[in-house]
Scaffold this motif. Sequence first.
Motif, PDB file in Angstrom:
ATOM      1  N   ALA A   1      -5.833  29.658  32.779  1.00 31.50           N
ATOM      2  CA  ALA A   1      -4.984  30.715  33.330  1.00 31.50           C
ATOM      3  C   ALA A   1      -3.595  30.235  33.751  1.00 31.50           C
ATOM      4  O   ALA A   1      -2.610  30.949  33.536  1.00 31.50           O
ATOM      5  CB  ALA A   1      -5.691  31.401  34.506  1.00 31.50           C
ATOM      6  N   PRO A   2      -3.447  29.046  34.373  1.00 30.20           N
ATOM      7  CA  PRO A   2      -2.091  28.633  34.763  1.00 30.20           C
ATOM      8  C   PRO A   2      -1.114  28.587  33.596  1.00 30.20           C
ATOM      9  O   PRO A   2       0.045  28.991  33.732  1.00 30.20           O
ATOM     10  CB  PRO A   2      -2.313  27.233  35.361  1.00 30.20           C
ATOM     11  N   TYR A   3      -1.588  28.118  32.429  1.00 27.00           N
ATOM     12  CA  TYR A   3      -0.715  28.054  31.258  1.00 27.00           C
ATOM     13  C   TYR A   3      -0.438  29.458  30.713  1.00 27.00           C
ATOM     14  O   TYR A   3       0.680  29.768  30.300  1.00 27.00           O
ATOM     15  CB  TYR A   3      -1.355  27.177  30.187  1.00 27.00           C
ATOM     16  N   ALA A   4      -1.478  30.314  30.733  1.00 30.31           N
ATOM     17  CA  ALA A   4      -1.305  31.686  30.269  1.00 30.31           C
ATOM     18  C   ALA A   4      -0.363  32.450  31.186  1.00 30.31           C
ATOM     19  O   ALA A   4       0.475  33.236  30.726  1.00 30.31           O
ATOM     20  CB  ALA A   4      -2.660  32.392  30.195  1.00 30.31           C
ATOM     21  N   VAL A   5      -0.494  32.235  32.498  1.00 27.37           N
ATOM     22  CA  VAL A   5       0.392  32.898  33.452  1.00 27.37           C
ATOM     23  C   VAL A   5       1.842  32.508  33.185  1.00 27.37           C
ATOM     24  O   VAL A   5       2.741  33.363  33.153  1.00 27.37           O
ATOM     25  CB  VAL A   5      -0.005  32.544  34.904  1.00 27.37           C
ATOM     26  N   ALA A   6       2.088  31.211  32.989  1.00 31.32           N
ATOM     27  CA  ALA A   6       3.454  30.753  32.725  1.00 31.32           C
ATOM     28  C   ALA A   6       4.006  31.401  31.452  1.00 31.32           C
ATOM     29  O   ALA A   6       5.159  31.863  31.427  1.00 31.32           O
ATOM     30  CB  ALA A   6       3.477  29.231  32.601  1.00 31.32           C
ATOM     31  N   ALA A   7       3.186  31.448  30.395  1.00 33.95           N
ATOM     32  CA  ALA A   7       3.647  32.017  29.129  1.00 33.95           C
ATOM     33  C   ALA A   7       3.892  33.516  29.241  1.00 33.95           C
ATOM     34  O   ALA A   7       4.927  34.035  28.790  1.00 33.95           O
ATOM     35  CB  ALA A   7       2.609  31.729  28.031  1.00 33.95           C
ATOM     36  N   LEU A   8       2.939  34.234  29.842  1.00 35.99           N
ATOM     37  CA  LEU A   8       3.074  35.690  29.956  1.00 35.99           C
ATOM     38  C   LEU A   8       4.242  36.068  30.867  1.00 35.99           C
ATOM     39  O   LEU A   8       4.992  37.008  30.571  1.00 35.99           O
ATOM     40  CB  LEU A   8       1.769  36.296  30.473  1.00 35.99           C
ATOM     41  N   LEU A   9       4.384  35.368  31.988  1.00 34.83           N
ATOM     42  CA  LEU A   9       5.491  35.667  32.908  1.00 34.83           C
ATOM     43  C   LEU A   9       6.832  35.325  32.298  1.00 34.83           C
ATOM     44  O   LEU A   9       7.828  36.034  32.520  1.00 34.83           O
ATOM     45  CB  LEU A   9       5.290  34.908  34.217  1.00 34.83           C
ATOM     46  N   PHE A  10       6.886  34.249  31.507  1.00 38.05           N
ATOM     47  CA  PHE A  10       8.144  33.908  30.828  1.00 38.05           C
ATOM     48  C   PHE A  10       8.547  35.034  29.877  1.00 38.05           C
ATOM     49  O   PHE A  10       9.718  35.446  29.841  1.00 38.05           O
ATOM     50  CB  PHE A  10       7.999  32.598  30.070  1.00 38.05           C
ATOM     51  N   SER A  11       7.582  35.533  29.100  1.00 42.19           N
ATOM     52  CA  SER A  11       7.890  36.601  28.141  1.00 42.19           C
ATOM     53  C   SER A  11       8.417  37.848  28.845  1.00 42.19           C
ATOM     54  O   SER A  11       9.414  38.451  28.425  1.00 42.19           O
ATOM     55  CB  SER A  11       6.634  36.952  27.337  1.00 42.19           C
ATOM     56  N   ILE A  12       7.757  38.239  29.934  1.00 44.91           N
ATOM     57  CA  ILE A  12       8.138  39.488  30.609  1.00 44.91           C
ATOM     58  C   ILE A  12       9.454  39.337  31.349  1.00 44.91           C
ATOM     59  O   ILE A  12      10.335  40.203  31.259  1.00 44.91           O
ATOM     60  CB  ILE A  12       7.011  39.924  31.571  1.00 44.91           C
ATOM     61  N   THR A  13       9.623  38.244  32.102  1.00 45.41           N
ATOM     62  CA  THR A  13      10.853  38.094  32.879  1.00 45.41           C
ATOM     63  C   THR A  13      12.059  37.799  31.994  1.00 45.41           C
ATOM     64  O   THR A  13      13.184  38.177  32.331  1.00 45.41           O
ATOM     65  CB  THR A  13      10.704  36.973  33.927  1.00 45.41           C
ATOM     66  N   ALA A  14      11.841  37.146  30.860  1.00 45.25           N
ATOM     67  CA  ALA A  14      12.954  36.903  29.942  1.00 45.25           C
ATOM     68  C   ALA A  14      13.471  38.216  29.377  1.00 45.25           C
ATOM     69  O   ALA A  14      14.673  38.351  29.082  1.00 45.25           O
ATOM     70  CB  ALA A  14      12.521  35.972  28.810  1.00 45.25           C
ATOM     71  N   ARG A  15      12.589  39.205  29.246  1.00 41.39           N
ATOM     72  CA  ARG A  15      13.000  40.512  28.736  1.00 41.39           C
ATOM     73  C   ARG A  15      13.545  41.415  29.847  1.00 41.39           C
ATOM     74  O   ARG A  15      14.496  42.171  29.624  1.00 41.39           O
ATOM     75  CB  ARG A  15      11.820  41.211  28.057  1.00 41.39           C
ATOM     76  N   LEU A  16      12.943  41.356  31.034  1.00 41.15           N
ATOM     77  CA  LEU A  16      13.273  42.319  32.088  1.00 41.15           C
ATOM     78  C   LEU A  16      14.174  41.772  33.182  1.00 41.15           C
ATOM     79  O   LEU A  16      14.795  42.547  33.914  1.00 41.15           O
ATOM     80  CB  LEU A  16      11.979  42.844  32.736  1.00 41.15           C
ATOM     81  N   GLY A  17      14.183  40.465  33.393  1.00 42.71           N
ATOM     82  CA  GLY A  17      14.983  39.915  34.471  1.00 42.71           C
ATOM     83  C   GLY A  17      14.327  40.130  35.828  1.00 42.71           C
ATOM     84  O   GLY A  17      13.103  40.194  35.954  1.00 42.71           O
ATOM     85  N   VAL A  18      15.149  40.287  36.862  1.00 40.62           N
ATOM     86  CA  VAL A  18      14.655  40.340  38.239  1.00 40.62           C
ATOM     87  C   VAL A  18      13.928  41.644  38.547  1.00 40.62           C
ATOM     88  O   VAL A  18      13.186  41.737  39.533  1.00 40.62           O
ATOM     89  CB  VAL A  18      15.828  40.123  39.225  1.00 40.62           C
ATOM     90  N   ASP A  19      14.105  42.664  37.732  1.00 42.34           N
ATOM     91  CA  ASP A  19      13.460  43.958  37.999  1.00 42.34           C
ATOM     92  C   ASP A  19      11.949  43.836  38.100  1.00 42.34           C
ATOM     93  O   ASP A  19      11.303  44.550  38.870  1.00 42.34           O
ATOM     94  CB  ASP A  19      13.818  44.967  36.896  1.00 42.34           C
ATOM     95  N   VAL A  20      11.381  42.934  37.312  1.00 43.86           N
ATOM     96  CA  VAL A  20       9.930  42.809  37.295  1.00 43.86           C
ATOM     97  C   VAL A  20       9.405  42.312  38.642  1.00 43.86           C
ATOM     98  O   VAL A  20       8.301  42.678  39.070  1.00 43.86           O
ATOM     99  CB  VAL A  20       9.480  41.871  36.151  1.00 43.86           C
ATOM    100  N   LEU A  21      10.169  41.487  39.347  1.00 36.89           N
ATOM    101  CA  LEU A  21       9.724  40.980  40.643  1.00 36.89           C
ATOM    102  C   LEU A  21       9.689  42.091  41.683  1.00 36.89           C
ATOM    103  O   LEU A  21       8.839  42.091  42.578  1.00 36.89           O
ATOM    104  CB  LEU A  21      10.653  39.849  41.102  1.00 36.89           C
ATOM    105  N   ILE A  22      10.613  43.037  41.583  1.00 35.60           N
ATOM    106  CA  ILE A  22      10.600  44.181  42.499  1.00 35.60           C
ATOM    107  C   ILE A  22       9.339  45.001  42.286  1.00 35.60           C
ATOM    108  O   ILE A  22       8.666  45.412  43.244  1.00 35.60           O
ATOM    109  CB  ILE A  22      11.860  45.044  42.282  1.00 35.60           C
ATOM    110  N   GLN A  23       8.991  45.227  41.018  1.00 32.20           N
ATOM    111  CA  GLN A  23       7.773  45.988  40.726  1.00 32.20           C
ATOM    112  C   GLN A  23       6.538  45.256  41.239  1.00 32.20           C
ATOM    113  O   GLN A  23       5.603  45.864  41.748  1.00 32.20           O
ATOM    114  CB  GLN A  23       7.638  46.216  39.219  1.00 32.20           C
ATOM    115  N   LEU A  24       6.546  43.939  41.114  1.00 31.00           N
ATOM    116  CA  LEU A  24       5.398  43.136  41.527  1.00 31.00           C
ATOM    117  C   LEU A  24       5.206  43.204  43.041  1.00 31.00           C
ATOM    118  O   LEU A  24       4.076  43.308  43.537  1.00 31.00           O
ATOM    119  CB  LEU A  24       5.596  41.687  41.075  1.00 31.00           C
ATOM    120  N   ALA A  25       6.311  43.153  43.787  1.00 34.27           N
ATOM    121  CA  ALA A  25       6.217  43.258  45.248  1.00 34.27           C
ATOM    122  C   ALA A  25       5.667  44.622  45.657  1.00 34.27           C
ATOM    123  O   ALA A  25       4.859  44.720  46.591  1.00 34.27           O
ATOM    124  CB  ALA A  25       7.599  43.023  45.868  1.00 34.27           C
ATOM    125  N   ARG A  26       6.055  45.659  44.972  1.00 30.27           N
ATOM    126  CA  ARG A  26       5.545  46.995  45.285  1.00 30.27           C
ATOM    127  C   ARG A  26       4.054  47.095  44.970  1.00 30.27           C
ATOM    128  O   ARG A  26       3.297  47.745  45.683  1.00 30.27           O
ATOM    129  CB  ARG A  26       6.335  48.048  44.499  1.00 30.27           C
TER     130      ARG A  26
END
Length: 443
Positions: A215-240
Motif C-alpha cells: 500500500a505505501p508504494y500504491a499510495v505514493a503512485a496514486l496520489l502522485f497521479s491525482i495531485t499532478a493533475r489537480l494540484g492543491v485542490d485535492v488536499l482541500i477535498q481530502l480535509a473535508r
Amino acid sequence: MNSTSGSGGMPLHNKMLIGFLIGTLAGLAANFFVADAGWLNGLITYVADPIGQLFLRLLFMLVIPLVFSALVLGVVEIGDPASLGRIGLKTLVWILAVTAIAVLIGLVAVNLFQPGRGIDPVVAQSLLAASSDRATEIASAREGVSGIQVLLNIVPRNPVEAAASGDLIAVMFFALMFGIAATALRTPGTRSFVAAVQGVYDICLKLIGWVIALAPYAVAALLFSITARLGVDVLIQLARFVGTVIAALGVHFLIVIPILLWIFGRMSPLAFFRGAQPALLTAFSTSSSSATLPTTLKVTVENLGVPRRVARFVCTLGATANMNGTALFEGITVLFLAQFFGIELGMGQQGLVLVLCILGGIGAAGVPGGSLPVIAMILVMFGIPPEGIGLILGVDRLLDMCRTVVNIGGDMAGSVVIGRSEPAEAPDTALDAALADTHTGPV
C-alpha cells in the motif's frame, strides 16, 4: 483493524504516511512547475497509474472469496436462534439495526456537507475518462435498469456468473443463504464445509496482509497521479472528507449509542463511558477490534455489569460482525468519491449502497485495509473509479483509530442492552453448549 510492522520494524501506517507525503509533494511540484510537459503525462500513464492499477487488481482478486467466506462465517457465528435462544436473535437484530443507523448517518452527512464537491467538472470528467474505462462501462450498463429489476437481481440466477461479473449484492445474498443453511444443518459434512470456509477466510486475511504491505508504494503512485493533475485542490477535498467522517462517527458514538443505552439498556451514558473507558482507549491505540477483545470482555463484565454469558457471546461476535464504524466509513467513502468524480447517485442507488455497507460490515476482515476490497468493488459497481482509494489510504490511520472506537463501543452497548433484557437466573451452561457447537468462525 490494526497496524503491522514491516521487515525494518517501521509500522505500516508510518510507511503509508511517508508514501502519502512523497506522492502528494511530488505531484504538487509537478503540477506547479511542469504541468504541461509531455514527459509528465508519460510518467503518469506508464509508471504511476500501472503501479496503482496493480494494487487495485490485487484487491479485486480477493473480493469474492473474502465476502463469501466472511458472510457465511458471520451467519454461522450468530447461530440458529432455536439453539441459542433469545440472545442470538437479539444480537442479530442489534447488529443489523445499529449498523443501518450508522450507515444512514454517514450517507446523510455526505449529502449534507458535500465534501467531494468543488473539483472542476471538466477536470473530474477527464479523470473519469482517463482512469476508469471499466467503471464507465459498468455505469453505462446500469442505465435504464428499473427498480424492480434491481430487486430481482439481488437473487442471482447463476452465482458463479454473478461473482465473475462483480455483482456484489447477488454474491452477498448467495453467501447469506449458504450461511443460514449451514446453521440449520448439524451434520458432519456441514461442519467440514464450515471448517473449509474458515480456511478460505484465513487465507484471504493472509493474502490481504501481503497486498496491504504494498500500500505505501500504491499510495505514493496514486496520489502522485491525482495531485499532478489537480494540484492543491485535492488536499482541500481530502480535509473535508476527514472532517465529514469524524463528524458522522461522533454523532453515532456520542448521540445514537447513548440514546439506545438510555432507552433500551436503562443505563446512564456517563456511567457507560466511564466504565468502558479502558476498552475504548485500547481500541483507539491499537485500531484493532480483535486485539481489544480481552479488554472488552473484562470491562463489559466487571465495569458494566453484563452477565458473562451475554458479554462473551455479543462481544466476541461483535469483534468480527458488528462493525458500525467501519460500515459508516464505507458508505461515506463511496459517496465522497462519487461526488469527487462528478457521478450522481440517486436515492435508489444510495439505498443500495446502504444495504451493501451493512452486509459488508458483517465479518469485515480484522487486518489493515480489510474493508478495502469491499469498498473497491462497490465503487466499480456504481461506475466510480477505484483509484480514488489512494486518497483515502493517505489519511486512513486517524480514521481507523476513530472507527475502531465506534466498533468497540457498539459491541459493549449491545452487550448492555441485551444483558438488561435477559432474566438474571438464566444459566450459562445451556448457552455454553450451544456456543461450543456454533462458534466455528473467527473469534
